[in-house]
Design a protein around this motif. Structure first.
Motif, PDB file in Angstrom:
ATOM      1  N   ILE A   1       0.849  -1.199   0.000  1.00  0.00           N
ATOM      2  CA  ILE A   1       0.000   0.000   0.000  1.00  0.00           C
ATOM      3  C   ILE A   1       0.883   1.246   0.000  1.00  0.00           C
ATOM      4  O   ILE A   1       0.568   2.243  -0.629  1.00  0.00           O
ATOM      5  N   ALA A   2       2.006   1.164   0.688  1.00  0.00           N
ATOM      6  CA  ALA A   2       2.901   2.320   0.760  1.00  0.00           C
ATOM      7  C   ALA A   2       3.277   2.752  -0.651  1.00  0.00           C
ATOM      8  O   ALA A   2       3.647   1.915  -1.471  1.00  0.00           O
ATOM      9  N   PRO A   3       3.168   4.047  -0.945  1.00  0.00           N
ATOM     10  CA  PRO A   3       3.491   4.475  -2.306  1.00  0.00           C
ATOM     11  C   PRO A   3       4.964   4.272  -2.606  1.00  0.00           C
ATOM     12  O   PRO A   3       5.782   4.187  -1.690  1.00  0.00           O
ATOM     13  N   GLY A   4       5.291   4.200  -3.875  1.00  0.00           N
ATOM     14  CA  GLY A   4       6.695   4.002  -4.247  1.00  0.00           C
ATOM     15  C   GLY A   4       6.815   2.915  -5.281  1.00  0.00           C
ATOM     16  O   GLY A   4       5.988   2.007  -5.330  1.00  0.00           O
ATOM     17  N   ASP A   5       7.842   3.022  -6.100  1.00  0.00           N
ATOM     18  CA  ASP A   5       7.979   2.122  -7.229  1.00  0.00           C
ATOM     19  C   ASP A   5       9.417   1.608  -7.299  1.00  0.00           C
ATOM     20  O   ASP A   5      10.315   2.309  -7.742  1.00  0.00           O
ATOM     21  N   PRO A   6       9.635   0.361  -6.832  1.00  0.00           N
ATOM     22  CA  PRO A   6      11.008  -0.148  -6.783  1.00  0.00           C
ATOM     23  C   PRO A   6      11.644  -0.302  -8.158  1.00  0.00           C
ATOM     24  O   PRO A   6      12.851  -0.173  -8.293  1.00  0.00           O
ATOM     25  N   ILE A   7      10.825  -0.598  -9.154  1.00  0.00           N
ATOM     26  CA  ILE A   7      11.398  -0.906 -10.472  1.00  0.00           C
ATOM     27  C   ILE A   7      12.039   0.334 -11.104  1.00  0.00           C
ATOM     28  O   ILE A   7      13.179   0.280 -11.579  1.00  0.00           O
ATOM     29  N   SER A   8      11.327   1.458 -11.090  1.00  0.00           N
ATOM     30  CA  SER A   8      11.907   2.687 -11.661  1.00  0.00           C
ATOM     31  C   SER A   8      13.190   3.047 -10.926  1.00  0.00           C
ATOM     32  O   SER A   8      14.167   3.478 -11.527  1.00  0.00           O
ATOM     33  N   LEU A   9      13.158   2.847  -9.615  1.00  0.00           N
ATOM     34  CA  LEU A   9      14.321   3.196  -8.804  1.00  0.00           C
ATOM     35  C   LEU A   9      15.508   2.297  -9.143  1.00  0.00           C
ATOM     36  O   LEU A   9      16.635   2.748  -9.284  1.00  0.00           O
ATOM     37  N   LEU A  10      15.202   1.020  -9.312  1.00  0.00           N
ATOM     38  CA  LEU A  10      16.234   0.037  -9.628  1.00  0.00           C
ATOM     39  C   LEU A  10      16.907   0.377 -10.951  1.00  0.00           C
ATOM     40  O   LEU A  10      18.113   0.279 -11.100  1.00  0.00           O
ATOM     41  N   LEU A  11      16.099   0.783 -11.915  1.00  0.00           N
ATOM     42  CA  LEU A  11      16.648   1.052 -13.252  1.00  0.00           C
ATOM     43  C   LEU A  11      17.332   2.411 -13.322  1.00  0.00           C
ATOM     44  O   LEU A  11      18.074   2.685 -14.261  1.00  0.00           O
ATOM     45  N   GLY A  12      17.054   3.255 -12.364  1.00  0.00           N
ATOM     46  CA  GLY A  12      17.785   4.522 -12.240  1.00  0.00           C
ATOM     47  C   GLY A  12      17.527   5.512 -13.354  1.00  0.00           C
ATOM     48  O   GLY A  12      16.451   5.543 -13.949  1.00  0.00           O
ATOM     49  N   ASP A  13      18.563   6.304 -13.658  1.00  0.00           N
ATOM     50  CA  ASP A  13      18.436   7.363 -14.657  1.00  0.00           C
ATOM     51  C   ASP A  13      18.076   6.810 -16.038  1.00  0.00           C
ATOM     52  O   ASP A  13      17.444   7.479 -16.839  1.00  0.00           O
ATOM     53  N   ASP A  14      18.523   5.586 -16.314  1.00  0.00           N
ATOM     54  CA  ASP A  14      18.324   5.024 -17.645  1.00  0.00           C
ATOM     55  C   ASP A  14      16.974   4.346 -17.836  1.00  0.00           C
ATOM     56  O   ASP A  14      16.739   3.716 -18.864  1.00  0.00           O
ATOM     57  N   ALA A  15      16.101   4.433 -16.856  1.00  0.00           N
ATOM     58  CA  ALA A  15      14.824   3.720 -16.946  1.00  0.00           C
ATOM     59  C   ALA A  15      13.978   4.251 -18.095  1.00  0.00           C
ATOM     60  O   ALA A  15      13.513   5.382 -18.052  1.00  0.00           O
ATOM     61  N   THR A  16      13.805   3.423 -19.125  1.00  0.00           N
ATOM     62  CA  THR A  16      12.879   3.817 -20.196  1.00  0.00           C
ATOM     63  C   THR A  16      11.555   3.110 -19.923  1.00  0.00           C
ATOM     64  O   THR A  16      11.517   2.124 -19.188  1.00  0.00           O
ATOM     65  N   GLU A  17      10.509   3.600 -20.556  1.00  0.00           N
ATOM     66  CA  GLU A  17       9.184   3.049 -20.305  1.00  0.00           C
ATOM     67  C   GLU A  17       9.148   1.539 -20.601  1.00  0.00           C
ATOM     68  O   GLU A  17       8.653   0.748 -19.802  1.00  0.00           O
ATOM     69  N   ALA A  18       9.735   1.165 -21.755  1.00  0.00           N
ATOM     70  CA  ALA A  18       9.709  -0.245 -22.159  1.00  0.00           C
ATOM     71  C   ALA A  18      10.456  -1.114 -21.146  1.00  0.00           C
ATOM     72  O   ALA A  18       9.995  -2.200 -20.767  1.00  0.00           O
ATOM     73  N   GLU A  19      11.592  -0.608 -20.673  1.00  0.00           N
ATOM     74  CA  GLU A  19      12.412  -1.376 -19.737  1.00  0.00           C
ATOM     75  C   GLU A  19      11.699  -1.506 -18.383  1.00  0.00           C
ATOM     76  O   GLU A  19      11.761  -2.552 -17.729  1.00  0.00           O
ATOM     77  N   ILE A  20      11.008  -0.458 -17.971  1.00  0.00           N
ATOM     78  CA  ILE A  20      10.261  -0.494 -16.704  1.00  0.00           C
ATOM     79  C   ILE A  20       9.189  -1.585 -16.777  1.00  0.00           C
ATOM     80  O   ILE A  20       9.071  -2.420 -15.875  1.00  0.00           O
ATOM     81  N   GLN A  21       8.441  -1.581 -17.877  1.00  0.00           N
ATOM     82  CA  GLN A  21       7.363  -2.577 -18.034  1.00  0.00           C
ATOM     83  C   GLN A  21       7.932  -3.990 -18.013  1.00  0.00           C
ATOM     84  O   GLN A  21       7.401  -4.877 -17.350  1.00  0.00           O
ATOM     85  N   ARG A  22       9.030  -4.182 -18.762  1.00  0.00           N
ATOM     86  CA  ARG A  22       9.610  -5.508 -18.882  1.00  0.00           C
ATOM     87  C   ARG A  22      10.102  -6.010 -17.521  1.00  0.00           C
ATOM     88  O   ARG A  22       9.822  -7.140 -17.114  1.00  0.00           O
ATOM     89  N   THR A  23      10.811  -5.143 -16.816  1.00  0.00           N
ATOM     90  CA  THR A  23      11.369  -5.561 -15.526  1.00  0.00           C
ATOM     91  C   THR A  23      10.254  -5.805 -14.508  1.00  0.00           C
ATOM     92  O   THR A  23      10.320  -6.748 -13.716  1.00  0.00           O
ATOM     93  N   ARG A  24       9.230  -4.963 -14.549  1.00  0.00           N
ATOM     94  CA  ARG A  24       8.110  -5.140 -13.610  1.00  0.00           C
ATOM     95  C   ARG A  24       7.474  -6.512 -13.834  1.00  0.00           C
ATOM     96  O   ARG A  24       7.170  -7.233 -12.887  1.00  0.00           O
TER      97      ARG A  24
END
Lengths: 330, 511
Positions: free
Chosen positions: A26-49
């Motif tokens: 429930i706590a807000p926050g998104d580990p995947i975007s954070l994990l991918l860092g500055d280079d997180a693209t939309e496609a990569e976020i979806q794939r990793t999630r």
């Protein structure tokens, strides 16, 4: 009786698993975007999630967690890429060592001051001791930690500012408790280095506990001192030393031991902050890292583990209590 | 005759002797050794560490710097010349949808195996396919790799990718022979071609490296390197001052005077690669209006922030990108600080009574973000924009309900880059991220064209043209690059790099 305690623990642990899982999600926050860092693209976020199963419905994820957890498998940590249980057991000895050293620090500080304050109660030293206890209990331990780092570490260079052991010191690990391992292998430099590294964290963590125990010691000794059997002991002509050691302290110990045992759980709480301040690689530091990046599996595993430790410590204290006072039954 | 009473009874004598004995035993141990950095060992007290021994399970510049002692990339950046040079690669050629790399000969891994094209293909494949790898996105366009001989690698991409070198620096090469030998356990051996060999590692503890005396390149002067994780700022500063470490990173600007006045240490500064800026999401009100975005640009004066919040330890960006990156345009200037003009533009946009906005920031990620956003709010107010700074934990700020979900209308953020393409592609190129919601067909066309143009001069010209469009559309306010501040023992001769890497082989010890 023990069986009843264990059966009773099952719904508690189940409740904890529910609470931990849903609160974390429930706590807000998104580990995947954070994990991918500055280079997180939309496609990569979806794939990793998707790869980490975080796009599954929440109930499916809970079932996945629970069905594996009962087998002792808490999954893989997102941040470290390693099994949660491996990470926990890698870090647990450090926390145990810290907690027990802090307990020792607390005992060494609190019992003499508490006893002295009670025996000389209403004296200047009693008031000073109790004043000190009040200060000790009021100091936030992160602040005390930073002050120790600043003065004892930075200014006087008495103790190392971080870590568990000096670099360059080789230590064969058996139990992963560095103090124990270095003693078993007769490695004095490693033992001394581990003691030095433990000193400031243990003082930080032990101080607030010492403050509580000092007050408890003082009041329980005062209570025992008013008992008839103490008057009898004195009337028998026993020396004051014998009265204090054999009669007062021994009887007051029941309360003190119970409080110390119960506070061991609180020490685990305190370890979270202390380990972070001193970069001390225990499970408290790990928990902070896990929560700050929303490493769900690691945080869930750790909190679950903390809960089990609490349960174990409480059970142990009850057993100990039964031993000390035969009138008590579980 | 009565015996004369001694000043000290037996019990007291024993107690005091024991205390004295114990004290003299402990005293030398308590006086901790002060390490002056020496040719034998340099200790770095670092804010981060390698989270695991998987060389690809991270994507942060300081961590690349740690790994680069053991493993090496094909190419690296020369920041002064703004170009790439070969490390393991001798030369390279861009041939439309193909990149051909010729590798240096005679290079050996720490296990004695020769470095060949098979290692390159193996390494890139692992970066692409390892579930734990956080470096996959760099190879999203790679469709095929070939090794026609031991020292040639051909990498084919879906579309021509002129910016592939930028994707390739920081991608380290590991040994295929080690993987064949150790299988799942290969990471425990950490074998590379680098100037240092792996000795030991504890998670969140010490990483110890020793000089590779068979290194193919110039030998480092320092024999042993210890990276110790000290997450707490106060701990790093105290450790350096006490001599428990020789180099520390991320020194807070408030600590600079204390370090500078200390006899044992000095401060080392360099303009960092991370450019800070204010981003405005063009799909959210009121930033869907170009005039409002331009008005915001007219309100901001980064010099005031650098001077008063960072004590001068920052470098204003005078155009859309800083002067040290590939794609910089000396003729393209930022919006001047003119609050009056901002009010006029707002009135033209239909906000003659001003406008109210929220400015999001993350204090746990960017230094002094809270103070900065207060100053920015004040500057915006002068132009008629009433701003409420909103603080968020980074994991929320950066997540699907924040920047990467395209949910924040206005935020303070930073991005490190060497090539303007990296920044433009991620923030302004349609469909790459949701961060800013900007879309301009002409900009997209220029981006696509420069990404497939091998001629570097022409590519820079295209980036400059794209820069003019994005400055006119103003979806962001460029601010500054901050100084990377290090504390260093005085006898260490070392110049800090802009990319947050602490490379010990660059260090010399003053004797």
């Amino acid at each position: 009786m023990l069986r009843r305690r264990f059966i009773g623990a099952i719904p508690v642990l189940l409740g904890i698993s529910l609470l931990v899982f849903f609160l974390m999600h429930i706590a807000p926050g998104d580990p995947i975007s954070l994990l991918l860092g500055d280079d997180a693209t939309e496609a990569e976020i979806q794939r990793t999630r998707h790869e980490w199963g975080l796009d599954q419905p929440i109930l499916v994820q809970y079932w996945e967690f629970l069905s594996h957890a009962v087998r002792g498998d808490f999954g893989k940590s997102l941040k470290f890429g390693e099994p949660v249980t491996k990470l926990v057991f890698e870090r647990l000895p450090a926390t145990c060592e810290l907690a027990l050293s802090s307990l020792l620090v607390a005992i060494l500080i609190s019992i003499p001051i508490g006893v002295y304050s009670a025996i000389k109660h209403d004296s200047l030293l009693d008031h000073a001791g109790m004043g000190l206890a009040l200060v000790g209990v009021s100091l936030p331990n992160f602040w005390l930690g930073i002050m120790l780092i600043y003065f004892l570490g930075g200014q006087f260079n008495l103790f190392p500012v971080a870590g568990r052991i000096e670099y360059g010191i080789q230590l064969e690990t058996i139990t992963r408790l560095y103090l124990v391992d270095s003693l078993i292998t007769g490695n004095f430099p490693a033992f001394w280095s581990a003691v030095q590294h433990l000193f400031m964290p243990a003082i930080t963590l032990g101080t607030s506990l010492a403050a509580i125990v000092t007050r408890i010691t003082r009041s329980s000794i005062l209570e025992v001192m008013r008992q008839d059997y103490i008057t009898t002991a004195r009337a028998k002509g026993l020396s004051e030393r014998a009265v204090i050691w054999r009669h007062i302290l021994r009887n007051a110990m029941i309360t003190i031991i119970t409080i110390l045992g119960l506070q061991l759980g609180a020490l685990l709480n305190g370890a979270v902050i202390t380990e972070t301040v001193f970069s001390f690689p225990g499970i408290g530091d790990l928990l902070i890292q896990a929560i700050s990046v929303r490493d769900y599996k690691l945080a869930q595993g750790l909190i679950f583990f903390f809960a089990m430790m609490y349960f174990a410590v409480n059970l142990l204290v009850d057993l100990l209590y039964m031993l000390v006072d035969p009138r008590i039954k579980l | 005759m009565a015996r004369e009473k001694s000043a000290m009874n037996r019990r007291q004598f024993l107690k005091q002797s024991a205390a004295f004995g114990l004290g003299s035993l402990m005293a030398p141990a308590f006086a901790r050794q002060v390490y002056a950095a020496s040719k034998d060992r340099v200790a770095v007290l670092h804010s981060v560490s390698a989270d695991s021994l998987n060389p690809y399970a991270h994507s942060a510049s300081p961590t690349y710097g740690i790994w680069q002692h053991i493993l090496e990339p094909l190419v690296e950046v020369d920041y002064a010349k703004k170009e790439f040079y070969g490390v393991l690669a001798e030369s390279w050629e861009f041939q439309g949808k193909k990149w051909v790399f010729r590798l240096k000969k005679g290079i050996r891994f720490h296990n004695g195996a020769a470095f060949t094209s098979k290692d390159v293909i193996f390494s890139i494949n692992r970066m692409k396919t390892d579930k734990a790898s956080l470096q996959r996105s760099n190879f999203r366009d790679v469709v095929e790799m070939q090794a026609p001989d031991d020292h040639t690698v051909i990498i084919a991409t879906k579309t021509p990718s002129a910016v592939f070198l930028d994707r390739l620096h920081n991608r380290f090469m590991i040994s295929k022979a080690a993987a064949d030998k150790y299988g799942d356990q290969m990471d425990q051996h950490a074998i590379g071609t680098g100037p240092y060999r792996f000795v030991s590692w504890q998670r969140d503890g010490n990483l110890v490296l020793t000089r590779n005396d068979d290194y193919w390149g110039p030998k480092p002067e320092i024999k042993e390197v210890v990276y110790r994780k000290v997450g707490e700022e106060a701990g790093r500063v105290a450790g350096l001052l006490a001599g428990q470490g020789d180099v520390i990173n991320n020194v807070p600007v408030d600590e600079i005077p204390r370090l500078e006045s200390h006899p044992r240490v000095r401060v080392e500064k360099v303009a960092g690669l991370r450019m800070y800026f204010l981003a405005m999401n063009c799909t959210l009100k009121p930033f869907d209006n170009k005039l409002v975005r331009q008005a915001v640009n007219y309100c901001i004066d980064p010099q005031a922030i650098i001077k008063y919040i960072y004590d001068g330890n920052g470098y204003m960006v005078d155009g859309p990108v800083p002067s040290h990156v590939i794609g910089y345009d000396p003729n393209l200037k930022r919006y001047p600080n003119d609050p009056k003009k901002a009010r006029e533009l707002l009135a033209k946009a239909g906000f003659s009574n001003g406008v109210e906005v929220k400015l999001y920031f993350s204090p746990d990620r960017y230094p002094k973000a809270r103070e900065i956003c207060q100053v920015i709010a004040d500057q915006l107010l002068k132009g008629g924009i009433k701003t409420e700074p909103v603080s968020q934990e980074f994991v929320i700020f950066w997540g699907k309900d924040g920047v990467n979900g395209g949910k924040l209308p206005f935020y303070y953020v930073g991005r490190p880059f060497v090539d303007t393409d990296t920044f433009y592609d991620q923030y302004f190129h349609s469909g790459v991220t949701k961060r800013i919601g900007y879309s301009n067909a002409e900009f997209d066309r220029l981006m696509k064209e420069q990404q497939s143009t091998g001629d570097q001069k022409k590519r820079v010209a295209l980036l400059q043209e794209a820069g003019r469009i994005v400055m006119e559309d103003a979806p962001f306010v460029p601010l500054y690059n901050l100084a990377e501040v290090y504390g260093v023992a005085r006898n260490v001769i070392w110049k800090a790099r802009p990319d947050e890497k602490i490379l010990v082989w660059d260090m010399k010890i003053r004797s």
